[in-house]
Motif scaffolding. Structure first.
Motif, mmCIF file in Angstrom:
data_model
loop_
_atom_site.group_PDB
_atom_site.id
_atom_site.type_symbol
_atom_site.label_atom_id
_atom_site.label_comp_id
_atom_site.label_asym_id
_atom_site.label_seq_id
_atom_site.Cartn_x
_atom_site.Cartn_y
_atom_site.Cartn_z
ATOM 1 N N ASN A 12 13.900 71.724 27.634
ATOM 2 C CA ASN A 12 12.735 71.150 26.959
ATOM 3 C C ASN A 12 13.014 69.721 26.511
ATOM 4 O OD1 ASN A 12 11.283 73.673 26.999
ATOM 5 N ND2 ASN A 12 12.606 74.353 25.332
ATOM 6 N N ARG A 13 11.968 68.918 26.552
ATOM 7 C CA ARG A 13 12.036 67.570 26.001
ATOM 8 C C ARG A 13 10.932 67.442 24.960
ATOM 9 N NH1 ARG A 13 12.666 63.918 31.555
ATOM 10 N NH2 ARG A 13 14.717 64.729 32.133
ATOM 11 N N VAL A 14 11.292 66.903 23.805
ATOM 12 C CA VAL A 14 10.338 66.776 22.700
ATOM 13 C C VAL A 14 10.416 65.369 22.130
ATOM 14 C CG1 VAL A 14 9.730 67.570 20.372
ATOM 15 C CG2 VAL A 14 10.453 69.230 22.113
ATOM 16 N N GLY A 15 9.250 64.740 21.984
ATOM 17 C CA GLY A 15 9.186 63.413 21.387
ATOM 18 C C GLY A 15 8.845 63.485 19.915
ATOM 19 N N LEU A 16 9.553 62.718 19.113
ATOM 20 C CA LEU A 16 9.286 62.629 17.676
ATOM 21 C C LEU A 16 8.615 61.288 17.415
ATOM 22 C CD1 LEU A 16 12.751 63.912 16.341
ATOM 23 C CD2 LEU A 16 10.701 65.258 16.906
ATOM 24 N N PHE A 17 7.394 61.334 16.914
ATOM 25 C CA PHE A 17 6.577 60.136 16.747
ATOM 26 C C PHE A 17 6.305 59.942 15.260
ATOM 27 C CE2 PHE A 17 2.447 58.012 18.576
ATOM 28 C CZ PHE A 17 2.871 56.794 18.077
ATOM 29 N N ALA A 31 -0.979 56.685 23.378
ATOM 30 C CA ALA A 31 0.447 56.414 23.556
ATOM 31 C C ALA A 31 1.241 57.706 23.654
ATOM 32 C CB ALA A 31 0.957 55.565 22.393
ATOM 33 N N ALA A 32 0.953 58.642 22.752
ATOM 34 C CA ALA A 32 1.675 59.916 22.756
ATOM 35 C C ALA A 32 1.445 60.678 24.050
ATOM 36 C CB ALA A 32 1.247 60.756 21.561
ATOM 37 N N VAL A 44 4.944 66.542 21.741
ATOM 38 C CA VAL A 44 5.130 65.370 20.889
ATOM 39 C C VAL A 44 4.793 65.795 19.468
ATOM 40 C CG1 VAL A 44 4.300 63.063 20.279
ATOM 41 C CG2 VAL A 44 4.656 63.663 22.681
ATOM 42 N N VAL A 45 5.702 65.513 18.552
ATOM 43 C CA VAL A 45 5.511 65.884 17.150
ATOM 44 C C VAL A 45 5.198 64.629 16.337
ATOM 45 C CG1 VAL A 45 6.522 66.999 15.127
ATOM 46 C CG2 VAL A 45 7.200 67.748 17.433
ATOM 47 N N PHE A 46 4.024 64.591 15.725
ATOM 48 C CA PHE A 46 3.645 63.487 14.855
ATOM 49 C C PHE A 46 4.248 63.740 13.473
ATOM 50 C CE2 PHE A 46 0.599 63.398 18.225
ATOM 51 C CZ PHE A 46 0.178 62.091 18.359
ATOM 52 N N ILE A 47 4.897 62.707 12.918
ATOM 53 C CA ILE A 47 5.590 62.870 11.631
ATOM 54 C C ILE A 47 5.096 61.803 10.658
ATOM 55 C CG2 ILE A 47 7.839 63.091 10.507
ATOM 56 C CD1 ILE A 47 9.030 63.391 13.373
ATOM 57 N N PRO A 48 4.079 62.117 9.858
ATOM 58 C CA PRO A 48 3.587 61.131 8.881
ATOM 59 C C PRO A 48 4.594 60.917 7.754
ATOM 60 C CG PRO A 48 2.506 63.238 8.554
ATOM 61 C CD PRO A 48 3.326 63.387 9.795
ATOM 62 N N SER A 49 4.827 59.670 7.411
ATOM 63 C CA SER A 49 5.769 59.352 6.345
ATOM 64 C C SER A 49 5.121 59.564 4.983
ATOM 65 C CB SER A 49 6.256 57.909 6.484
ATOM 66 O OG SER A 49 5.153 57.027 6.448
ATOM 67 N N ALA A 50 5.954 59.844 4.000
ATOM 68 C CA ALA A 50 5.462 59.998 2.631
ATOM 69 C C ALA A 50 5.483 58.641 1.936
ATOM 70 C CB ALA A 50 6.310 61.004 1.866
ATOM 71 N N ALA A 78 -3.293 69.895 23.787
ATOM 72 C CA ALA A 78 -2.109 70.653 24.181
ATOM 73 C C ALA A 78 -0.849 69.808 24.058
ATOM 74 C CB ALA A 78 -2.269 71.155 25.612
ATOM 75 N N GLY A 79 0.179 70.389 23.470
ATOM 76 C CA GLY A 79 1.465 69.716 23.375
ATOM 77 C C GLY A 79 1.616 68.792 22.190
ATOM 78 N N PHE A 80 0.586 68.672 21.355
ATOM 79 C CA PHE A 80 0.670 67.845 20.159
ATOM 80 C C PHE A 80 0.807 68.744 18.933
ATOM 81 C CE2 PHE A 80 -1.789 63.814 21.699
ATOM 82 C CZ PHE A 80 -0.795 63.594 22.629
ATOM 83 N N SER A 81 1.721 68.387 18.033
ATOM 84 C CA SER A 81 1.866 69.109 16.784
ATOM 85 C C SER A 81 2.226 68.122 15.679
ATOM 86 C CB SER A 81 2.944 70.201 16.890
ATOM 87 O OG SER A 81 4.209 69.630 17.147
ATOM 88 N N ILE A 82 2.297 68.615 14.441
ATOM 89 C CA ILE A 82 2.572 67.774 13.274
ATOM 90 C C ILE A 82 3.694 68.402 12.463
ATOM 91 C CG2 ILE A 82 1.603 66.768 11.175
ATOM 92 C CD1 ILE A 82 -1.179 67.189 12.459
ATOM 93 N N SER A 83 4.565 67.557 11.939
ATOM 94 C CA SER A 83 5.576 68.009 10.978
ATOM 95 C C SER A 83 5.364 67.269 9.665
ATOM 96 C CB SER A 83 6.988 67.734 11.492
ATOM 97 O OG SER A 83 7.949 67.966 10.470
#
Length: 233
Positions: A12-17, A31-32, A44-50, A78-83
């Motif tokens: 698996n390949r996973v992008g951290l955005f 872009a993602a 691709v995992v979207f990671i909003p900053s605090a 599909a394939g997009f998630s959030i952390s």
């Protein structure tokens, strides 16, 4: 010693955005999607900053609203998630801490990539433990239309190339296909040249404040949320 990514192909390949996503817009999503397809990523995992370290003192929309807009934007994609790992972690949102978190909590058969814009990439020497970042994860450096692309070999090299070899390490070398800088002991820096939409969160906030429409700049559900909550007024 070369990194093990050169010696095997992960399942698996996973992008951290990572980013402020204030607000998330079509440029982020396009872009993602393009990066996900180009690198055959599972997700691709979207990671909003605090608390973005470079924006301390600046006004940033509260994390709950930025997270809610992201959730609306990725629904059904599909394939997009959030952390929300950075939102849950106290203090400034340092990239190195996020990378450590994902490496500690990701199966060993997954290859992680850090996705970033080339403007942010050029600020890396000001980041906390930026050399450790280069030793921890491969980077994918993107660019938008209307700004200098990551690589301009026909003109003898662009700003990003000079930055890589002069500021990061003179041991980086560009592969023959002109798509990636490799290093004997650090992870590679991939140059993603596919032109991206010329959309910025700054312009979106300005449009909302001045009463201009932002249709086609953000997903419809995000536009509705911004108007309903009275954001950026």
């Amino acid at each position: 010693m070369k990194k093990d990514f050169e010696n095997h192909t992960p399942k698996n390949r996973v992008g951290l955005f990572g980013g402020t996503f204030d607000p998330v817009h079509q440029g982020h999503l396009t872009a993602a999607e393009k990066v996900k397809n180009a690198f055959a990523m599972k997700a691709v995992v979207f990671i909003p900053s605090a608390v973005p370290p470079h924006k301390e003192g600046d006004r940033v929309t509260r994390a709950a609203d930025r997270l809610a807009m992201l959730q609306l934007a990725v629904t059904g994609r599909a394939g997009f998630s959030i952390s929300d790992c950075e939102i849950r972690r106290p203090g400034p949102s340092y990239t190195i801490d996020t990378i450590r978190f994902f490496k500690e909590n990701t199966p060993g058969d997954t290859r992680l990539y850090w996705i970033m814009g080339h403007d942010a990439f050029l600020e890396m020497p000001t980041w906390k433990a930026y050399r450790e970042i280069l030793a921890q994860i491969p980077l994918i450096v993107m660019h938008r239309s209307g700004i200098e692309p990551p690589s301009m070999p026909s003109s003898g090299g662009g700003r990003v190339e000079m930055f890589i070899v002069q500021e990061l390490s003179s041991n980086y070398r560009l592969l023959e296909d002109d798509s990636c800088y490799v290093h004997p002991s650090l992870y590679p820096v991939h140059l993603f040249r596919d032109p991206l939409p010329e959309i910025s969160a700054t312009q979106i906030r300005k449009n909302v404040k001045t009463g201009k429409r932002i249709r086609n700049m953000v997903p419809g559900a995000v536009e509705a949320y911004i108007l309903e909550k009275g954001l950026y007024r």
